[in-house]
Design an enzyme around this catalytic site. Structure first.
Site, PDB file in Angstrom:
ATOM      1  N   LYS A 115      17.530  40.822  21.722  1.00  0.00           N
ATOM      2  CA  LYS A 115      17.398  42.070  21.186  1.00  0.00           C
ATOM      3  C   LYS A 115      16.679  43.200  22.361  1.00  0.00           C
ATOM      4  O   LYS A 115      16.889  44.242  22.577  1.00  0.00           O
ATOM      5  CB  LYS A 115      16.790  42.161  19.696  1.00  0.00           C
ATOM      6  CG  LYS A 115      17.811  41.757  18.883  1.00  0.00           C
ATOM      7  CD  LYS A 115      17.180  42.233  17.289  1.00  0.00           C
ATOM      8  CE  LYS A 115      18.142  41.718  16.317  1.00  0.00           C
ATOM      9  NZ  LYS A 115      17.752  42.119  14.695  1.00  0.00           N
ATOM     10  N   LYS A 198      30.254  38.842  15.856  1.00  0.00           N
ATOM     11  CA  LYS A 198      29.738  38.810  14.449  1.00  0.00           C
ATOM     12  C   LYS A 198      30.161  40.216  13.432  1.00  0.00           C
ATOM     13  O   LYS A 198      29.520  40.906  14.307  1.00  0.00           O
ATOM     14  CB  LYS A 198      28.258  38.102  14.257  1.00  0.00           C
ATOM     15  CG  LYS A 198      27.692  38.136  13.000  1.00  0.00           C
ATOM     16  CD  LYS A 198      26.489  37.702  12.959  1.00  0.00           C
ATOM     17  CE  LYS A 198      25.398  38.696  12.821  1.00  0.00           C
ATOM     18  NZ  LYS A 198      24.273  38.710  11.859  1.00  0.00           N
ATOM     19  N   LYS A 201      25.833  44.778  10.075  1.00  0.00           N
ATOM     20  CA  LYS A 201      25.486  46.033   9.579  1.00  0.00           C
ATOM     21  C   LYS A 201      25.593  47.222  10.624  1.00  0.00           C
ATOM     22  O   LYS A 201      25.608  48.296  10.493  1.00  0.00           O
ATOM     23  CB  LYS A 201      24.578  45.897   8.787  1.00  0.00           C
ATOM     24  CG  LYS A 201      24.397  45.293   7.453  1.00  0.00           C
ATOM     25  CD  LYS A 201      23.207  45.457   6.769  1.00  0.00           C
ATOM     26  CE  LYS A 201      22.389  44.250   6.314  1.00  0.00           C
ATOM     27  NZ  LYS A 201      21.744  43.465   6.955  1.00  0.00           N
TER      28      LYS A 201
HETATM   29  N1  AQP Z   1      29.223  38.062   9.925  1.00  0.00           N
HETATM   30  C1  AQP Z   1      28.463  37.208   9.307  1.00  0.00           C
HETATM   31  N2  AQP Z   1      29.065  36.394   8.708  1.00  0.00           N
HETATM   32  C2  AQP Z   1      28.332  35.388   7.946  1.00  0.00           C
HETATM   33  N3  AQP Z   1      27.134  35.450   7.407  1.00  0.00           N
HETATM   34  C3  AQP Z   1      26.639  36.725   7.958  1.00  0.00           C
HETATM   35  N4  AQP Z   1      25.291  37.282   7.820  1.00  0.00           N
HETATM   36  C4  AQP Z   1      25.257  38.459   8.364  1.00  0.00           C
HETATM   37  N5  AQP Z   1      26.109  38.683   9.063  1.00  0.00           N
HETATM   38  C5  AQP Z   1      27.134  37.583   8.675  1.00  0.00           C
HETATM   39  C6  AQP Z   1      24.398  36.672   6.793  1.00  0.00           C
HETATM   40  O1  AQP Z   1      23.938  37.727   5.950  1.00  0.00           O
HETATM   41  C7  AQP Z   1      22.362  37.587   5.759  1.00  0.00           C
HETATM   42  C8  AQP Z   1      21.812  39.014   6.334  1.00  0.00           C
HETATM   43  O2  AQP Z   1      20.722  38.848   7.172  1.00  0.00           O
HETATM   44  P1  AQP Z   1      19.947  40.276   7.510  1.00  0.00           P
HETATM   45  O3  AQP Z   1      20.314  41.365   6.860  1.00  0.00           O
HETATM   46  O4  AQP Z   1      18.539  39.795   7.633  1.00  0.00           O
HETATM   47  O5  AQP Z   1      20.502  40.388   9.163  1.00  0.00           O
HETATM   48  P2  AQP Z   1      21.773  39.944  10.008  1.00  0.00           P
HETATM   49  O6  AQP Z   1      22.058  38.265   9.786  1.00  0.00           O
HETATM   50  O7  AQP Z   1      21.483  40.192  11.342  1.00  0.00           O
HETATM   51  O8  AQP Z   1      22.990  40.691   9.250  1.00  0.00           O
HETATM   52  P3  AQP Z   1      23.557  41.868  10.002  1.00  0.00           P
HETATM   53  O9  AQP Z   1      24.582  42.446   8.716  1.00  0.00           O
HETATM   54  O10 AQP Z   1      24.333  41.830  11.081  1.00  0.00           O
HETATM   55  O11 AQP Z   1      22.489  42.937   9.923  1.00  0.00           O
HETATM   56  P4  AQP Z   1      21.926  43.818  11.090  1.00  0.00           P
HETATM   57  O12 AQP Z   1      22.935  44.593  11.535  1.00  0.00           O
HETATM   58  O13 AQP Z   1      20.828  44.652  10.334  1.00  0.00           O
HETATM   59  O14 AQP Z   1      20.847  42.849  11.855  1.00  0.00           O
HETATM   60  C9  AQP Z   1      21.964  36.250   6.547  1.00  0.00           C
HETATM   61  O15 AQP Z   1      22.097  35.330   5.740  1.00  0.00           O
HETATM   62  C10 AQP Z   1      23.203  36.106   7.637  1.00  0.00           C
HETATM   63  O16 AQP Z   1      23.253  34.871   8.083  1.00  0.00           O
END
Ligand code: AQP
Length: 335
Positions: A115, A198, A201
């Site tokens: 990051k 992946k 969000k």
């Molecule tokens: N693409 C994905 N496939 C499977 N699991 C996923 N998770 C996120 N994206 C996928 C799981 O959702 C949870 C969310 O955790 P988070 O909100 O702390 O952050 P993250 O993993 O970084 O999810 P995002 O959606 O990608 O958010 P941002 O964009 O904010 O960083 C976790 O259990 C993760 O494994």
């Protein structure tokens, strides 16, 4: 009564809606696990502060994330579903743990390295650097046995274990040492337009992201436009056919079917048919989740009441751990 083992997990309120990867990779598993575990599911708003936020929007995203947990089947009467900042012990324990974490040790966290190189030094705050320590506090406060996470979080749970063991060996048994339960690779969902990245969000473009709260017709359109390949055969092959394989994984996860059975069903048929069927599966799954979430959001006072009641339960458990920690490290008790 034999008490159930403890589970902790959370998500950041970093968007107005969760995406289908959050649902398949986390919420579906949480929903199943809440039966066998004494589960704590948090909306980790303190973590979300590591990114710039509009204050009113952050509040709204926090409520929306909580509503989507409930709409997806996390039951606040069964699990403890609360907002991280409502339980002050998280930030307090993070401070204590930060005094026991080596600077080099924190610097080795690969997510921070990724990051910070992406955002540049000026946009990288110290909170992003210490994020894994706050995550360790989240987990350790609840004497957690298991932490279901994606493989990208495995290193953070390893740090949590190291900190728990370090504290226990210095001050006597205080924390349960948690075990990570890493989600299966098949639960990883990729972006529909860029199927080697992946789904996230915070994706730069939302064309390849399926949002839980989107109009069903919008999600159906995104599926019809998803990237495939020129072979024209519905077949799982992550290397050669990442787009089709990703859609097969989504199809299988939402229907509970095996991938070979889905391949057989679409043998000799084109991608158009397959995408149409997937769009129907997605609309059927998310239509009711979306409706329920919107219903909950229409009564924010009631949602806030549920969150407050759950935070009180989380507070009880967290305060007991924090008092023990304060006493063990030598802080003078206020009388
Ligand atoms: N693409 C994905 N496939 C499977 N699991 C996923 N998770 C996120 N994206 C996928 C799981 O959702 C949870 C969310 O955790 P988070 O909100 O702390 O952050 P993250 O993993 O970084 O999810 P995002 O959606 O990608 O958010 P941002 O964009 O904010 O960083 C976790 O259990 C993760 O494994």
């Amino acid at each position: 009564m034999v008490s159930k083992p403890r589970l902790y997990s959370g998500m950041q309120p970093s968007a107005d809606s969760l995406q289908i990867g959050n649902y398949i990779g986390a919420l579906m598993q949480w929903r199943d696990l809440q039966e066998a575990y004494d589960a704590f599911f948090s909306v980790v708003d303190l973590h979300a502060l590591t990114q710039p936020n509009d204050p009113a929007e952050l509040r709204e995203k926090t409520r929306r994330t909580a509503a989507q947990y409930i709409a997806a089947g996390i039951e606040p009467s069964k699990s403890t579903l609360y907002v991280q900042s409502h339980v002050r012990a998280h930030a307090e324990l993070a401070w204590i743990l930060s005094t026991m974490t080596g600077f080099g040790e924190a610097g080795r966290m690969t997510q921070f390295k990724d990051k910070s190189s992406r955002y540049g030094t000026d946009a990288t705050n110290v909170g992003l650097f210490t994020y894994p320590i706050l995550m360790a506090a989240d987990i350790l406060l609840y004497q957690t046995d298991i932490v279901p996470v994606g493989d990208d979080q495995k290193q953070h749970v390893e740090l949590t274990r190291d900190l728990a063991e370090r504290f226990n060996s210095r001050f006597g048994k205080t924390f349960q040492v948690p075990t990570p339960v890493i989600q299966k690779e098949t639960a990883r969902i990729y972006d529909l337009q860029n199927p080697t990245s992946k789904m996230s969000k915070s994706a730069e473009s939302d064309a390849g992201v399926l949002w839980l709260l989107d109009e069903p017709s919008k999600s159906a359109k995104k599926i019809m436009r998803a990237v495939t390949d020129s072979e024209g055969v519905v077949r799982f092959d992550r290397e050669q056919k990442p787009g089709v394989s990703n859609m097969l994984v989504i199809f299988a996860a939402l229907t509970g079917r095996q991938i070979p059975a889905i391949e057989d069903e679409f043998a000799g048929r084109g991608y158009g048919d397959f995408k149409k069927a997937l769009a129907e599966v997605v609309v059927e799954e998310f239509g009711p989740v979306r409706e329920r979430a919107l219903e909950l959001l229409a009564d924010p006072a009631e949602l806030d009441r549920v969150l407050a009641a759950n935070a009180a339960r989380a507070d009880e458990v967290a305060d007991a751990t924090l008092s023990d920690v304060y006493a063990k490290v030598g802080l003078l008790r206020r009388v």
